[in-house]
Write a protein that holds these residues in place. Structure first.
Motif, PDB file in Angstrom:
ATOM      1  N   LYS A  11     -34.727  24.285 -28.776  1.00 56.47           N
ATOM      2  CA  LYS A  11     -35.999  23.578 -28.746  1.00 56.47           C
ATOM      3  C   LYS A  11     -36.837  23.863 -29.988  1.00 56.47           C
ATOM      4  CE  LYS A  11     -36.744  23.143 -23.782  1.00 56.47           C
ATOM      5  NZ  LYS A  11     -37.525  23.680 -22.685  1.00 56.47           N
ATOM      6  N   ALA A  12     -36.370  24.794 -30.811  1.00 50.03           N
ATOM      7  CA  ALA A  12     -37.134  25.149 -32.005  1.00 50.03           C
ATOM      8  C   ALA A  12     -37.307  23.933 -32.904  1.00 50.03           C
ATOM      9  CB  ALA A  12     -36.414  26.256 -32.757  1.00 50.03           C
ATOM     10  N   SER A  13     -38.410  23.904 -33.598  1.00 45.70           N
ATOM     11  CA  SER A  13     -38.713  22.784 -34.468  1.00 45.70           C
ATOM     12  C   SER A  13     -37.682  22.661 -35.577  1.00 45.70           C
ATOM     13  CB  SER A  13     -40.086  23.013 -35.088  1.00 45.70           C
ATOM     14  OG  SER A  13     -40.283  22.104 -36.139  1.00 45.70           O
ATOM     15  N   THR A  14     -37.361  21.435 -35.933  1.00 46.94           N
ATOM     16  CA  THR A  14     -36.462  21.243 -37.060  1.00 46.94           C
ATOM     17  C   THR A  14     -37.253  20.830 -38.291  1.00 46.94           C
ATOM     18  OG1 THR A  14     -36.108  18.998 -36.282  1.00 46.94           O
ATOM     19  CG2 THR A  14     -34.433  20.636 -35.704  1.00 46.94           C
ATOM     20  N   ASN A  15     -38.583  20.840 -38.188  1.00 47.48           N
ATOM     21  CA  ASN A  15     -39.434  20.533 -39.331  1.00 47.48           C
ATOM     22  C   ASN A  15     -39.214  21.580 -40.422  1.00 47.48           C
ATOM     23  OD1 ASN A  15     -41.756  20.919 -41.024  1.00 47.48           O
ATOM     24  ND2 ASN A  15     -42.804  19.413 -39.753  1.00 47.48           N
ATOM     25  N   PRO A  16     -38.821  21.162 -41.646  1.00 43.28           N
ATOM     26  CA  PRO A  16     -38.482  22.150 -42.682  1.00 43.28           C
ATOM     27  C   PRO A  16     -39.631  23.114 -42.995  1.00 43.28           C
ATOM     28  CG  PRO A  16     -37.828  19.944 -43.362  1.00 43.28           C
ATOM     29  CD  PRO A  16     -38.612  19.794 -42.094  1.00 43.28           C
ATOM     30  N   ALA A  17     -40.866  22.612 -43.037  1.00 37.59           N
ATOM     31  CA  ALA A  17     -41.998  23.490 -43.361  1.00 37.59           C
ATOM     32  C   ALA A  17     -42.167  24.562 -42.283  1.00 37.59           C
ATOM     33  CB  ALA A  17     -43.275  22.673 -43.503  1.00 37.59           C
ATOM     34  N   LEU A  40     -37.339  38.801 -30.610  1.00 35.74           N
ATOM     35  CA  LEU A  40     -37.176  37.935 -31.778  1.00 35.74           C
ATOM     36  C   LEU A  40     -37.909  36.615 -31.579  1.00 35.74           C
ATOM     37  CD1 LEU A  40     -33.480  38.490 -32.875  1.00 35.74           C
ATOM     38  CD2 LEU A  40     -35.567  39.215 -34.046  1.00 35.74           C
ATOM     39  N   ALA A  41     -37.851  36.084 -30.358  1.00 37.74           N
ATOM     40  CA  ALA A  41     -38.556  34.822 -30.097  1.00 37.74           C
ATOM     41  C   ALA A  41     -40.058  35.024 -30.283  1.00 37.74           C
ATOM     42  CB  ALA A  41     -38.261  34.338 -28.683  1.00 37.74           C
ATOM     43  N   ALA A  42     -40.572  36.158 -29.795  1.00 40.21           N
ATOM     44  CA  ALA A  42     -42.008  36.420 -29.903  1.00 40.21           C
ATOM     45  C   ALA A  42     -42.410  36.665 -31.344  1.00 40.21           C
ATOM     46  CB  ALA A  42     -42.386  37.621 -29.043  1.00 40.21           C
ATOM     47  N   THR A  43     -41.602  37.442 -32.038  1.00 41.93           N
ATOM     48  CA  THR A  43     -41.982  37.788 -33.402  1.00 41.93           C
ATOM     49  C   THR A  43     -41.669  36.653 -34.367  1.00 41.93           C
ATOM     50  OG1 THR A  43     -39.880  38.934 -33.686  1.00 41.93           O
ATOM     51  CG2 THR A  43     -41.777  40.285 -33.114  1.00 41.93           C
ATOM     52  N   THR A  44     -40.858  35.721 -33.941  1.00 44.28           N
ATOM     53  CA  THR A  44     -40.539  34.594 -34.810  1.00 44.28           C
ATOM     54  C   THR A  44     -41.517  33.451 -34.602  1.00 44.28           C
ATOM     55  OG1 THR A  44     -38.220  35.177 -34.701  1.00 44.28           O
ATOM     56  CG2 THR A  44     -38.724  33.015 -35.506  1.00 44.28           C
ATOM     57  N   ALA A  45     -41.813  33.150 -33.351  1.00 40.72           N
ATOM     58  CA  ALA A  45     -42.712  32.030 -33.092  1.00 40.72           C
ATOM     59  C   ALA A  45     -44.150  32.508 -32.930  1.00 40.72           C
ATOM     60  CB  ALA A  45     -42.272  31.285 -31.835  1.00 40.72           C
ATOM     61  N   ALA A  46     -44.389  33.813 -33.172  1.00 40.02           N
ATOM     62  CA  ALA A  46     -45.738  34.366 -33.141  1.00 40.02           C
ATOM     63  C   ALA A  46     -46.501  33.988 -31.875  1.00 40.02           C
ATOM     64  CB  ALA A  46     -46.525  33.939 -34.372  1.00 40.02           C
ATOM     65  N   ASN A  47     -45.903  34.345 -30.738  1.00 43.62           N
ATOM     66  CA  ASN A  47     -46.564  34.093 -29.446  1.00 43.62           C
ATOM     67  C   ASN A  47     -47.003  32.653 -29.267  1.00 43.62           C
ATOM     68  OD1 ASN A  47     -46.243  36.553 -28.324  1.00 43.62           O
ATOM     69  ND2 ASN A  47     -48.278  37.314 -28.855  1.00 43.62           N
ATOM     70  N   GLY A  48     -46.197  31.748 -29.760  1.00 42.90           N
ATOM     71  CA  GLY A  48     -46.475  30.344 -29.506  1.00 42.90           C
ATOM     72  C   GLY A  48     -47.521  29.735 -30.424  1.00 42.90           C
ATOM     73  N   LEU A  49     -47.854  30.421 -31.503  1.00 42.56           N
ATOM     74  CA  LEU A  49     -48.854  29.845 -32.404  1.00 42.56           C
ATOM     75  C   LEU A  49     -48.357  28.543 -33.028  1.00 42.56           C
ATOM     76  CD1 LEU A  49     -50.185  32.998 -34.289  1.00 42.56           C
ATOM     77  CD2 LEU A  49     -51.325  31.667 -32.512  1.00 42.56           C
ATOM     78  N   GLU A  50     -47.042  28.468 -33.211  1.00 40.86           N
ATOM     79  CA  GLU A  50     -46.497  27.260 -33.821  1.00 40.86           C
ATOM     80  C   GLU A  50     -45.814  26.334 -32.822  1.00 40.86           C
ATOM     81  OE1 GLU A  50     -45.481  29.005 -38.229  1.00 40.86           O
ATOM     82  OE2 GLU A  50     -43.906  28.675 -36.782  1.00 40.86           O
ATOM     83  N   ARG A  89     -41.801  28.670 -42.538  1.00 41.61           N
ATOM     84  CA  ARG A  89     -42.812  29.620 -42.066  1.00 41.61           C
ATOM     85  C   ARG A  89     -42.212  30.638 -41.099  1.00 41.61           C
ATOM     86  NH1 ARG A  89     -46.284  25.311 -41.680  1.00 41.61           N
ATOM     87  NH2 ARG A  89     -46.191  25.245 -39.419  1.00 41.61           N
ATOM     88  N   ARG A  90     -41.357  30.130 -40.189  1.00 43.12           N
ATOM     89  CA  ARG A  90     -40.696  31.038 -39.247  1.00 43.12           C
ATOM     90  C   ARG A  90     -39.850  32.056 -39.998  1.00 43.12           C
ATOM     91  NH1 ARG A  90     -38.494  29.937 -34.520  1.00 43.12           N
ATOM     92  NH2 ARG A  90     -39.487  28.486 -33.132  1.00 43.12           N
ATOM     93  N   GLN A  91     -39.099  31.565 -40.957  1.00 36.91           N
ATOM     94  CA  GLN A  91     -38.210  32.435 -41.727  1.00 36.91           C
ATOM     95  C   GLN A  91     -39.020  33.498 -42.475  1.00 36.91           C
ATOM     96  OE1 GLN A  91     -35.014  32.596 -41.526  1.00 36.91           O
ATOM     97  NE2 GLN A  91     -34.834  34.209 -43.053  1.00 36.91           N
ATOM     98  N   ASN A  92     -40.127  33.070 -43.083  1.00 34.19           N
ATOM     99  CA  ASN A  92     -40.980  34.009 -43.817  1.00 34.19           C
ATOM    100  C   ASN A  92     -41.549  35.070 -42.884  1.00 34.19           C
ATOM    101  OD1 ASN A  92     -40.448  32.554 -46.058  1.00 34.19           O
ATOM    102  ND2 ASN A  92     -42.440  31.505 -46.144  1.00 34.19           N
ATOM    103  N   ARG A  93     -41.964  34.600 -41.705  1.00 34.97           N
ATOM    104  CA  ARG A  93     -42.538  35.504 -40.709  1.00 34.97           C
ATOM    105  C   ARG A  93     -41.499  36.532 -40.271  1.00 34.97           C
ATOM    106  NH1 ARG A  93     -45.682  32.045 -36.877  1.00 34.97           N
ATOM    107  NH2 ARG A  93     -47.468  32.720 -38.065  1.00 34.97           N
TER     108      ARG A  93
END
Ligand SMILES: [Zn+2]
Length: 393
Positions: A11-17, A377-387, A21-25
């Motif tokens: 379900k993760a976004s496929t939007n490149p931007a 990893l899900a929490a630290t990658t998606a920052a608690n749903g911020l994105e 951001r996820r990768q950087n985080r």
């Protein structure tokens, strides 16, 4: 595509931007996990991100409770830098590995530190028994560590998921848990996000976060247990495939004229190298009057030969930096197997001129540790749903 048949991250976004951001985080959090605490400038140097990008991501992460400032460091001159660290108490995750006889359950905090570990036999039979069993483990942990701080529950079992083979169940697998739809039922029971993974992929993740592969981004993990599984990590990320079944190492065909496998093929690796294969081999040898010690030696020889053939294919397919072997078997057994393997067959990996196969130092715990890493990893990658919101199934 139905969500029912897809790995949880689908379900993760496929939007490149968003992906960048996820990768950087993740890079920042990884640097903090590995190095403990770093200033923003050090984070920029460690990750290659711009100071502005680091500042933006860190302020998001602080707002989400995932990292915190720990005060100023001493500096020879000028304004001393503020150190940043992962907020370990920002949350915890539950990881459970289940096969048809045993379970291991762990609780790890946001920084990946192990807080608690329990294990024991399993007796559940029906699907509702299994769901209750898992929900009870969850209830026990949340009663002690708090409901609100629970980031989710990673559940790992032998795969494959949502595949019907003629001779199911797979060795060690729990048929009631071999559907990703279990995640929804468990979420309904527990109220937390459930992350389903096969045990070999989870073990690979466990090795990445806690074990032999901390600084390795491309490797293959071999899980030896009742059957044999494989976990693939490419570019630091687990590779799951369409249904979460990538790396079904036990069904690599070693000899098309070999013994029948429950998958419908013949001569699969799992027919030579697995606890189930070992028991069958020894029972046959005993019936023929062979001494157990001699038969065990013969079995190790043929299991090592089959593994050696499969390994060459894995290395040629993935060009990994290393292969790690572990799983639900005694370390002494793996040592003997590796000794018997000797020099590996030629492959693209021989060029690296160093050890190609290593033994897991985590042992049986790797899968449960990897399971607990899924919500973290899900929490630290998606920052608690911020994105994107929770990336759970
Ligand atoms: Zn097979």
């Amino acid at each position: 595509m139905s969500d029912q048949t897809n790995p949880e991250h689908s379900k993760a976004s496929t939007n490149p931007a968003t992906q960048i951001r996820r990768q950087n985080r993740r890079m920042l959090l990884h640097a903090l996990r590995v190095r403990g605490s770093l200033s923003r400038a050090e984070l920029a140097r460690a990750t290659g991100l711009t100071p502005q990008a680091v500042a933006n991501i860190i302020s998001d992460l602080i707002a989400g409770g995932l990292v915190r400032e720990t005060g100023r460091r001493k500096a020879p001159r000028g304004q001393p830098p503020i150190a940043i660290e992962i907020a370990g108490d920002g949350g915890y995750a539950i990881g459970i590995r289940i096969d048809d006889t045993h379970y291991h359950a762990v609780v790890a905090d946001l920084s990946g530190s192990l807080i608690e570990m329990i294990d024991g036999p399993v007796t559940a039979k029906s699907e509702s028994d299994w769901l209750d069993f898992i929900a009870n483990i969850h209830a026990g942990f949340t009663a002690r560590f708090g409901v609100d701080r629970c980031l989710g529950l990673g559940l790992v079992t032998p795969g494959p998921f949502d595949v019907t083979w003629p001779g199911v169940p797979s060795p060690g697998a729990v048929p009631a848990l071999q559907s990703r739809a279990v995640a929804d039922a468990l979420t309904a029971l527990t109220g937390v996000d459930i992350f389903i993974e096969n045990d070999a992929t989870a073990s690979a993740l466990g090795e990445k976060l806690y074990g032999e592969a901390g600084d390795i981004d491309d490797f293959f993990y071999i899980f030896v247990g009742e059957g044999v599984g494989g976990g693939i990590v490419i570019g630091g990320e687990p590779y799951r495939g369409l249904r979460g079944n990538a790396g079904e190492f036990g069904h690599f065909i070693i000899d098309p004229a070999g013994p029948s496998c429950y998958c419908g093929n013949r001569g699969c690796l799992g027919q030579y190298l697995s606890l189930r294969a070992m028991r069958a081999f020894l029972a046959k040898a005993e019936a023929a009057g062979e001494e157990t010690e001699a038969a065990t030696k013969r079995w190790i020889e043929q299991a090592a030969e089959a593994l050696s053939i499969a390994l060459a294919s894995v290395e040629n397919l993935l060009d990994p930096e290393m292969v790690i072997i572990g799983g639900a078997v005694p370390p002494a057994f793996l040592k003997e197997l590796i000794a018997e393997l000797g020099d590996l067959r030629p492959s693209v990996c021989q060029a690296q001129g160093r050890k190609r196969l290593r033994m897991s130092a985590l042992g049986e715990r790797s899968a449960a540790l990897g399971a607990s890493a899924l919500p973290i990893l899900a929490a630290t990658t998606a920052a608690n749903g911020l994105e994107d919101g929770p990336a759970s199934h």
